[in-house]
Design an enzyme around this catalytic site. Structure first.
Site, short mmCIF file in Angstrom:
data_model
loop_
_atom_site.label_atom_id
_atom_site.label_comp_id
_atom_site.label_asym_id
_atom_site.label_seq_id
_atom_site.Cartn_x
_atom_site.Cartn_y
_atom_site.Cartn_z
N THR A 8 0.81 -1.22 0.00
CA THR A 8 0.00 0.00 0.00
C THR A 8 0.84 1.27 0.00
OG1 THR A 8 -0.11 -0.11 2.40
CG2 THR A 8 -1.93 -1.12 1.19
N CYS A 9 2.15 1.14 0.01
CA CYS A 9 3.05 2.30 0.08
C CYS A 9 3.30 2.87 -1.31
CB CYS A 9 4.36 1.85 0.73
SG CYS A 9 5.68 3.09 0.69
N ASP A 10 2.99 4.15 -1.50
CA ASP A 10 3.18 4.79 -2.81
C ASP A 10 4.64 4.76 -3.26
OD1 ASP A 10 0.50 5.36 -3.11
OD2 ASP A 10 0.67 7.38 -2.29
#
Length: 105
Positions: A8-10
């Protein structure tokens, strides 16, 4: 090449897009191997902990005082991301220097 991060980390997504051949390991689901974590801590020290994260802010002061490796074992999302293992070396973050070292745009 192995990229340790969160799906979920950009920043991790950007790194993966630039490094399509990298194997992705989600640190929440699969954890970072203890040997890799110890080596990363020896190399990066306090920089390995993301003290700006919501996970960090949610910890009690007594928990924050714990040993960094114990904190990362209990809360994998506290690790600064991504941690990239390539060619026997470790890289932390997705800075211009890391991108240049890995030959990624």
């Amino acid at each position: 090449m192995i990229l340790y991060g969160l799906k979920t980390c950009d920043t991790c997504r950007k790194a993966l897009k630039s490094l399509p051949d990298a194997e992705f390991v989600d640190v929440r689901a699969d954890r970072v191997p203890e040997a890799v974590l110890r080596t990363a801590h020896a190399q990066f020290g306090a920089a390995l902990l993301n003290t700006r994260s919501t996970t960090w802010r949610g910890l009690a002061e007594s928990e924050r005082a714990g040993a960094p490796l114990d904190l990362l074992a209990a809360h994998p999302a506290l690790m600064k991301r991504p941690l990239i293992e390539a060619g026997g070396r470790l890289y932390l973050g997705w800075t211009a220097e890391v991108r240049a070292a890995l030959g990624a745009g």
